[in-house]
Structure formats: structure tokens, C-alpha cells
Scaffold this motif. Structure first.
Motif, mmCIF file in Angstrom:
data_model
loop_
_atom_site.group_PDB
_atom_site.id
_atom_site.type_symbol
_atom_site.label_atom_id
_atom_site.label_comp_id
_atom_site.label_asym_id
_atom_site.label_seq_id
_atom_site.Cartn_x
_atom_site.Cartn_y
_atom_site.Cartn_z
ATOM 1 N N TRP A 154 0.814 -1.213 0.000
ATOM 2 C CA TRP A 154 0.000 0.000 0.000
ATOM 3 C C TRP A 154 0.845 1.259 0.000
ATOM 4 O O TRP A 154 0.347 2.319 -0.290
ATOM 5 C CB TRP A 154 -0.908 0.146 1.203
ATOM 6 C CG TRP A 154 -1.433 -1.009 1.957
ATOM 7 C CD1 TRP A 154 -1.601 -2.272 1.529
ATOM 8 C CD2 TRP A 154 -1.893 -0.972 3.317
ATOM 9 N NE1 TRP A 154 -2.150 -3.029 2.536
ATOM 10 C CE2 TRP A 154 -2.335 -2.249 3.641
ATOM 11 C CE3 TRP A 154 -1.975 0.035 4.279
ATOM 12 C CZ2 TRP A 154 -2.859 -2.578 4.889
ATOM 13 C CZ3 TRP A 154 -2.494 -0.284 5.511
ATOM 14 C CH2 TRP A 154 -2.926 -1.582 5.815
ATOM 15 N N VAL A 272 -8.777 -5.124 -7.384
ATOM 16 C CA VAL A 272 -8.987 -6.542 -7.099
ATOM 17 C C VAL A 272 -10.031 -7.104 -8.063
ATOM 18 O O VAL A 272 -9.975 -8.271 -8.430
ATOM 19 C CB VAL A 272 -9.395 -6.814 -5.625
ATOM 20 C CG1 VAL A 272 -8.402 -6.199 -4.667
ATOM 21 C CG2 VAL A 272 -10.793 -6.381 -5.310
ATOM 22 N N ASP A 392 -14.689 -5.604 11.434
ATOM 23 C CA ASP A 392 -13.417 -5.171 10.861
ATOM 24 C C ASP A 392 -12.550 -4.441 11.875
ATOM 25 O O ASP A 392 -11.324 -4.569 11.867
ATOM 26 C CB ASP A 392 -13.657 -4.282 9.643
ATOM 27 C CG ASP A 392 -12.372 -4.058 8.870
ATOM 28 O OD1 ASP A 392 -11.728 -5.082 8.545
ATOM 29 O OD2 ASP A 392 -12.010 -2.909 8.616
ATOM 30 N N HIS A 404 -8.353 -13.800 4.143
ATOM 31 C CA HIS A 404 -9.434 -13.433 3.222
ATOM 32 C C HIS A 404 -8.903 -13.167 1.829
ATOM 33 O O HIS A 404 -9.348 -13.757 0.852
ATOM 34 C CB HIS A 404 -10.182 -12.191 3.728
ATOM 35 C CG HIS A 404 -10.898 -11.426 2.645
ATOM 36 N ND1 HIS A 404 -12.045 -11.905 2.043
ATOM 37 C CD2 HIS A 404 -10.613 -10.250 2.042
ATOM 38 C CE1 HIS A 404 -12.436 -11.035 1.125
ATOM 39 N NE2 HIS A 404 -11.581 -10.025 1.097
ATOM 40 N N ARG A 466 -0.812 -8.717 11.265
ATOM 41 C CA ARG A 466 -0.070 -9.023 10.039
ATOM 42 C C ARG A 466 1.179 -8.166 9.978
ATOM 43 O O ARG A 466 1.368 -7.284 10.806
ATOM 44 C CB ARG A 466 -0.973 -8.787 8.824
ATOM 45 C CG ARG A 466 -1.474 -7.378 8.700
ATOM 46 C CD ARG A 466 -2.573 -7.258 7.659
ATOM 47 N NE ARG A 466 -2.027 -7.315 6.313
ATOM 48 C CZ ARG A 466 -2.654 -6.766 5.246
ATOM 49 N NH1 ARG A 466 -3.805 -6.144 5.395
ATOM 50 N NH2 ARG A 466 -2.125 -6.861 4.064
#
Ligand code: HEM
Ligand SMILES: [Cu+2]
Lengths: 567, 217
Positions: A154, A272, A392, A404, A466
Motif C-alpha cells: 500500500w 482486485v 473489521d 481473506h 499481520r
């Protein structure tokens, strides 16, 4: 009509004699290494280089999984680890998935719509040759002082506007340049694909006689045209912040780091779907062939592609629920994100209805498609969970998100890529692949990917963050399983590559239509000649997927079938 | 951009003997594609639509900064001088009319008239760029002077690059027009450049309103 088409061919001196094969001419293997303008050559170039980068990205992933097999950061240094996941993500998206799908577009679109080539062949070749260029730029960042960017795929500021070593040439700069060149190449590709689909369809092929793959390709390329410019704007500002001392995204200079997140996700969420839509197309092409039934709800499936395009442009803030986004904005984007599950769900039901009571043939491509569909249903469920703001806030930035999106990007999209490669392999190489090796590839891939990505979900639900090189020992079991799965996936590429290479070199010769499929591309010899149907383009008289309906697809179908056999 | 040089226009009735200077001369692997219908304009319009979104993104960024940044104008800067830029704007916008005249002349097969209008457009574009460069030199703030300076230079600079690109394309087609048979009779490339020029003008008008007209916060 162009002026040149008024020219009578009898005046053309090139017609007089066949020139000797030039390095770039059909028939010479060297054409794959030249600036060739034939879409079929370019398609194979794209796919080959992309698979090379799949290996690179996979290698990076296996180093990461090697690090994560034990809780402490022992195999690699945490800084190196940051570089590894940044490069892994960037390589997989920009150097594997986008290019491999552009390869399919090049191979499939012209024959499927009966066009001789893309609308702008030279632009097409240029777009392809930019791909190795940005590949090399990105890889070069391993060599510069300070190593590759470590700010994630990102590249959020403030991490990405930092240049601690002070070198003008740094990993982050190369990352931005690579993404920018990739954007230019993608725009060239998108202009070409859209023009080709809009303007060059065979006589009789109205919009609702067009194969779904072309619908999804068009829908995906529209996203590129609308989203990439916004990413480019953000990337240029980031570059200025990094290298020229501006402060667009630096709060200390009056800038706004959230604006970058908006620019980035305005493109990268739809992105995506740039990757997912063509695979929806692949599913829609393959299920009817291997279930011997027409695609259920063809028109609805076609239109749903465009619903996805539109909706995908208004959901991006679901990546920013925990970035200090105001509550009203969270609510709005929670609703839009859930809405996108509607057209997607429609497609899923259409595929299931297509399979229902079909005479299913479990060949390798079909196995990959079925597993891909199964995995996608699972990923859709976790997607809707993530779209729910309270969920979330809890699992955002944990391994649940990693689970996911790997379920989508690997277990659905990459499965679809493999399915497409196997399915169209005979068509474009003229050789059959080995079914046994294909099935072995499938089984290893399915077990490997499930082991790799399923346990991530529970690690994430338990709270494992993560982007970390070390973690609490309570997450150990999930990570051991995931690492084993990753190594198994590495092993799985061996039968795949063996299959591709050996069957291309000496596999059995492929007939024009080995799967008994319906579609213009199957009316061509395998491999198709350079200009597909050339001047003699069939007139399409019925919609695609007429399995079991006993109606011809084109006028004079037998003549085309016979001609394909003769060559 | 390579597609712009594609129209392998041949005057009607002339056999397509390879011209020593035209793209047909190159017997590369692409020669076989010369016979395909030409979709340059469709592709170009799609490209422009996409390109306009970069500007839209930059404009939105500018508006967001302007309405929310804690610091806007750098200390000691009152605002932007409007007079010279306004003259510049008038020149650039009227050049849209001139390039249209050039295009019309080409369609009527008046090559001399086409070249005259075309040159005038180039002159007006050059006037604009030079005017902008002079303005830049005299501004009391730089690229690194806060978000305002950065956005201003980014916007005007990015637009300026487009003007320069337009000028380069015009120069290219001017030279081509000196070789009979390359621009006429269809002049798809000329139509594309002229579209591009209108695009650059429209973008400028929005940019002008956003930066020069909307000065108060
Ligand atoms: C019904 C469909 C889907 C829904 C509702 C959905 C929802 C979401 C949500 C809400 C997030 C944000 C999670 C977070 O950051 O905390 C997310 C992340 C993500 N999704 Fe999906 N998704 C869907 C389908 C897809 C598809 C088709 C793809 C890929 C082709 C995909 C790829 C990703 C990626 C890459 C991320 C994580 C990006 C990152 O943080 O690096 N998703 N998804
Ligand atoms: Cu998203």
C-alpha cells in the motif's frame, strides 16, 4: 474505414513472393524475444514472463514462511522481512496477476470476437515491453543501498515518505517508478482492449452474442481506465514528497496522509476486480464446456459484470475503517461494500445452476474451476464479515484479512489462471498437456493452498497482527501449518512447469477443438494462424454456450470446421 | 502514442507502393497490419477520457487541501496575480478556435491554409508556455512552500507538460504535412491532435477557476 483498405491487394508488391523468415516472423521461436506485434505472440510473452515472476514472488513468500515457522525473528532480520512482504505483494499483483491476465486478453479476445489482431498492434507490443522494464526497475531495488521498500504494497505515508539513508536512489523511489511505468503500460493495454472489443467484433456478434470472457475483460479494463489515473495522481504526489521535499501527505507540513489512502484505495480496491472479473469470465467459459450445458442466465451474468465495475468504484473506504474515518463514512461504505456481494452472488448462483445436473467432466481445468468457485464462496463470506464495521475494527490488520484476500487472490484467481492455462493450452500451442501431471498439480495446489491460507483465519481471529516477523507462541500451530502449505505450493509448481514445457516440446498434437467447445476460437486451427480468420470472418448467428441445443454458432459452420482441420 | 503515426494514408487511386518515408517502408513484422481498419480516434478518445481523470484526481486533491489544510498560503504570500494569467488564458482558449480552423482547412484540402492556422495555434501555445514560465520565475513561493506551493506547481506543471506535448505533436504533423500524401486526405492524426488540444484547453479553464479565481478560503 481507413484509406488503406481501399487499396487493391493486387498492387501490393509484398504479395509477389514469400520473404525468408525474419527473426520476428511466424514459425521462428525467436519471435518470442522480439518486438513482435502479433497479439498471440504478445500473449504468450506476457504469460511466460508473468510465470517467471510468479516463481520470484513465490520464492519471497517461502522465505517469509520460513521465517514465520517459528515465533522469534530468527531466519531474517525484521527490516528484511518488511522488504520481503512489500516485494512479495507488489510482484504478485503487478508482475504476475495483471500481466498474466493481459496475456489472456491478448490470446483470447481477438479470436473470440473474430478479429485478426488487436486494434493497435504496435501499441500492444510497446505495452508488453514496458513490463520487463518495470520488472527490472522493481527487482533493482534489491540492489540499492537500504534495500527494497518496506512500506507494504500500500506504501502508506509516513513510512513511504521516509528516506532514512538519504540516498536519492532508494527502494521506495524505485517502487513508485515501477508502479508508475506499470500504470502507463496498463493504460495502453486498456485502450487497446476496449477499442478492440468495441470496434472489431465479427459480423453478427452483437453485445449479447459476445462470450462472457470479453464482457468481463471489458468491465475490468474500464476499471483500469477509471482507477489507474487516480493512483497515478497519488503516486506522483508521493514521489514529490519522497524526493522533492513537498508535504502533500506530511501532517507536519500541512499535508494529509489520509488523502493518500483515499487515492490508493480508490484504485486498489477496484483493482482486485480487475483481477477477479476476468476469472469470473474464465469460470463462465469453462463450466458450460465441462458440464455440457448452456451458461445459466447469460444476459444477467454479462450485465452483472458492469454492475460490479460501477459498485467497485464506490467501496474503497472499507480498507480504511480503522484509519480514523468518520462514522458516517464508515456506514456508507459498509452498505456499498455489502451491495457488491449482490452481483457477485448472482454470478455464483448462475455457475451453480449451470453445473446443476450437468454431465460433469473432471479434467484438470474443471477441477481448478470447481475448487476456485468453492474457495471464492468461502472468501465472499469472510469478505462480507470484513465489510461489517464492528467485525473489521476487531480483525482489521490481522491475519484474518491476509487469509481473506489470499483466498480470493490465490485460491480463486490463481486457480482460475491455472484453469485457463490448461483449457486453452492446446489451442495456442497446438499440443495437448498431460492430464496426469495436471491432476497432480491440482491436488498439490489444493492441499497446499488450503493448508497455507485457512489457518490464517483463526490466527487472525485470535488476534495475530499481520506484517510482523515474530509473534506470540500461542499462534504457533496455525503458522506451522501455513508454512508447510507454502512449501507444498512450492513443490506443486514442479509438475506444472514440467507439464507445460514437456508437452509444448513433444506433447501429442492438438486437434482444433479437443474439448468439443463452442466459440469462435475453436473454429480455428490449433494454433491459429497469425491473423486468425483473416478476411474470411464467420458471421455469428447465435449466442455463445449453446451446449446441447444443437444449433450452429455461425453461418456455414461446417466449412469453418473443415478448414480448421485441414491446416 | 505510436498509434498516431499509424494512418498510412494514401491518396485515393494511387497504388500502395511502399513510400520511402512512410511507415510502410519498414518491412518489419508489423507490415501486415497496415491493411486493418483504423480505430485511432476511438482509442484516442478512450485515452483522453482516462487522462482527464488524473486531472480530476489532482483537482479533488487541491480542493480538499484548500478547504481543510491548517496552513494554506505560505507566510508573506497574499495570493496569485491574475492579470497575466488571464491574458494567457484568453490566448490559450482562443487557440482552440484557431486549431479548429486548421482542421477545417485540411478537410477542404487546402494545405497552405491548414499550415498557416496550424502554425498560429503553435504560436499561441508557445506564448502560453512562455508566459507561464515567466510567471513561475516571479512567484514568491516555491515547490516546497507548504501544500499550496506544492499543489500549485504540480497542477500547473502537469498541465504545462500536456501543452508541451501538444506542441510537439503539432510540430510533428507540420513536418509531415510538408510531405504530400502523408497528412491528407484523412488526417486522423490531425483530428486527434486537435482533440487533444481542446482537451488541454478545457482542463486549463477548470484549473484557472480553481487556482486563480477561487482564491479566498
Ligand atoms: C464479496 C466480495 C468481497 C468483499 C465484501 C470484500 C471485503 C473486504 C474488506 C471489507 C476488506 C478490508 C479488510 C481490512 O483491511 O480490514 C477486504 C480486504 C481485501 N480484499 Fe476483499 N472483499 C471481497 C472480495 C474481494 C476480491 C474479489 C478480492 C480480490 C480479487 C479481494 C481482495 C482483497 C484484498 C487484497 C484485501 C486486503 C488489502 C490489504 O489490506 O492489503 N476481496 N475485503
Ligand atoms: Cu476492497
Amino acid at each position: 474505414m481507413a484509406s488503406s483498405s481501399t487499396t487493391s491487394p493486387s498492387f501490393d508488391p509484398r504479395m509477389l513472393k514469400e520473404p525468408p523468415p525474419l527473426p520476428g516472423s511466424p514459425g521462428s521461436w525467436r519471435r518470442y524475444f522480439s518486438f513482435n506485434t502479433d497479439a498471440k505472440v504478445i500473449g504468450i510473452q506476457y504469460i511466460a514472463v508473468a510465470l517467471l515472476f510468479l516463481l520470484v514472488g513465490g520464492l519471497l513468500a517461502m522465505i517469509m514462511r520460513g521465517e514465520l515457522i517459528t515465533p522469534p525473528a530468527d531466519l531474517v532480520d525484521p527490516t528484511v522481512y518488511n522488504g520481503l512482504y512489500t516485494m512479495h505483494g507488489t510482484v504478485m499483483l503487478f508482475l504476475f496477476l495483471f500481466p498474466v491476465l493481459n496475456g489472456f486478453n491478448n490470446l483470447l479476445i481477438p479470436p473470440m470476437i473474430g478479429a485478426p489482431d488487436m486494434a493497435f498492434p504496435r501499441l500492444n507490443a510497446l505495452a508488453f515491453w514496458l513490463f520487463p522494464v518495470f520488472g527490472v526497475i522493481l527487482m533493482a531495488s534489491f540492489l540499492v543501498p537500504g534495500g527494497p521498500s518496506g512500506s507494504g504494497w500500500w506504501a502508506y505515508p509516513p513510512l513511504s515518505t521516509q528516506n532514512p539513508l538519504g540516498h536519492a536512489l532508494n527502494g521506495q523511489l524505485l517502487w513508485i517508478l515501477a508502479v508508475a511505468v506499470s500504470g502507463v503500460s496498463s493504460i495502453m493495454g486498456a485502450v487497446n482492449f476496449c477499442t478492440t472489443i468495441i470496434r472489431m467484433r465479427a459480423p453478427g456478434m452483437g453485445w449479447f452474442k459476445m462470450p462472457i470472457f470479453c464482457w468481463t475483460a471489458l468491465a475490468a479494463q474500464l476499471i483500469q481506465l477509471m482507477g489507474l489515473p487516480v493512483l497515478t495522481a497519488g503516486a506522483v504526489m508521493l514521489l514529490f514528497d519522497l524526493s522533492f521535499g513537498t508535504s502533500f501527505f506530511k501532517p507536519e507540513g500541512g499535508g494529509d496522509p489520509m488523502l493518500y489512502q483515499h487515492f490508493f484505495w480508490f484504485y486498489s480496491h477496484p483493482a482486485v476486480y480487475v483481477m477477479a472479473l476476468p476469472i469470473f469470465g474464465v469460470f463462465s467459459e469453462l463450466f458450460p464446456v465441462y458440464a455440457r450445458k448452456p451458461l445459466f442466465g447469460y444476459k444477467v451474468v454479462a450485465i452483472a459484470s458492469f454492475a460490479i465495475t460501477v459498485l467497485s468504484l464506490i467501496v474503497w473506504v472499507h480498507h480504511m475503517f480503522y484509519s480514523g474515518t468518520p462514522q458516517w463514512m464508515r456506514n456508507v461504505f459498509m452498505v456499498t461494500t455489502m451491495l457488491i456481494a449482490v452481483p457477485t452472488g448472482i454470478k455464483v448462483f448462475a455457475w451453480i445452476a449451470t453445473l446443476w445436473r450437468g454431465s460433469i467432466r473432471l479434467s484438470t481445468p474443471m477441477l481448478f474451476c470447481l475448487a476456485g468457485l468453492f474457495n471464492f464462496i468461502f472468501a465472499g463470506i469472510t469478505g462480507v464479515m470484513l465489510a461489517t464495521v464492528p467485525v473489521d475494527i476487531h480483525v482489521g490488520n490481522t491475519y484474518f484479512v491476509v487469509g481473506h484476500f489470499h483466498y480470493v487472490i490465490f485460491n480463486m484467481i490463481t486457480f482460475g489462471v491455472f484453469a485457463a492455462i490448461y483449457h486453452w493450452f492446446p489451442k495456442f500451442t497446438g499440443r495437448m498437456y498431460y492430464e496426469g501431471l495436471g491432476k497432480l498439480h491440482f491436488i498439490l495446489t489444493f492441499i497446499g493452498s488450503t493448508l497455507n491460507f485457512l489457518p490464517m483465519h483463526w490466527a487472525g481471529l485470535m488476534g495475530m497482527p499481520r506484517r510482523v516477523a515474530s509473534y506470540d507462541p500461542e499462534f504457533a500451530s496455525a503458522n506451522v501449518l501455513a508454512s508447510l502449505g507454502a512449501f507444498l505450493l512450492g513443490v506443486a509448481t514442479i509438475p506444472f512447469l514440467l507439464n507445460i514445457v514437456s508437452s509444448w516440446v513433444r506433447g501429442p498434437k492438438a486437434p482444433p477443438n479437443p474439448w468439443n467447445a463452442i466459440g469462435l476460437e475453436w473454429l480455428l486451427p490449433s494454433p491459429p494462424p497469425a491473423e486468425n480468420f483473416e478476411e474470411d470472418v464467420p458471421t455469428v448467428i447465435s449466442g455463445p454456450y449453446g451446449y446441447g441445443l444443437g444449433r450452429p454458432l455461425v453461418e456455414d459452420q461446417e466449412r469453418f470446421e473443415r478448414r480448421a482441420l485441414q491446416t | 502514442m505510436t498509434s498516431l503515426s499509424q494512418p498510412a494514408a494514401t491518396p485515393p487511386g494511387t497504388p500502395a507502393l511502399p513510400s520511402p518515408i512512410g511507415p510502410e517502408h519498414d518491412p518489419g513484422p508489423s507490415h501486415a497490419h497496415g491493411a486493418h481498419p483504423d480505430h485511432t480516434l476511438t482509442g484516442f478518445v478512450i485515452f483522453l477520457a482516462s487522462e482527464s481523470l488524473i486531472f480530476l484526481a489532482l483537482f479533488v486533491g487541491y480542493a480538499v487541501f484548500k478547504s481543510s489544510a491548517p496552513l494554506w498560503l505560505p507566510a508573506g504570500v497574499e495570493g496569485l496575480e491574475v492579470r497575466e494569467p488571464l491574458i494567457n488564458t484568453v490566448v490559450l482558449v482562443s487557440s482552440s478556435l484557431v486549431i479548429w480552423l486548421a482542421e477545417r482547412a485540411l478537410h477542404r484540402q487546402r494545405l497552405g491554409e491548414f499550415r498557416a492556422w496550424w502554425l498560429l495555434t503553435m504560436a499561441m501555445g508557445t506564448y502560453f508556455v512562455v508566459g507561464q514560465a515567466i510567471e513561475w520565475q516571479h512567484l514568491p513561493f516555491g515547490l516546497a512552500s507548504g501544500v499550496f506551493g506544492a499543489s500549485f506547481y504540480l497542477l500547473t506543471g502537469f498541465h504545462g507538460l500536456h501543452v508541451l506535448t501538444g506542441l510537439a505533436l503539432m510540430a510533428f504533423f507540420l513536418v509531415r504535412s510538408l510531405r504530400p500524401g502523408l497528412v491528407l486526405p484523412e488526417g486522423k492524426g490531425v483530428v486527434a491532435v486537435s482533440l487533444f488540444w481542446h482537451f488541454v484547453d478545457v482542463i486549463w479553464v477548470v484549473l484557472f477557476v480553481l487556482t486563480y479565481v477561487w482564491q479566498r478560503r
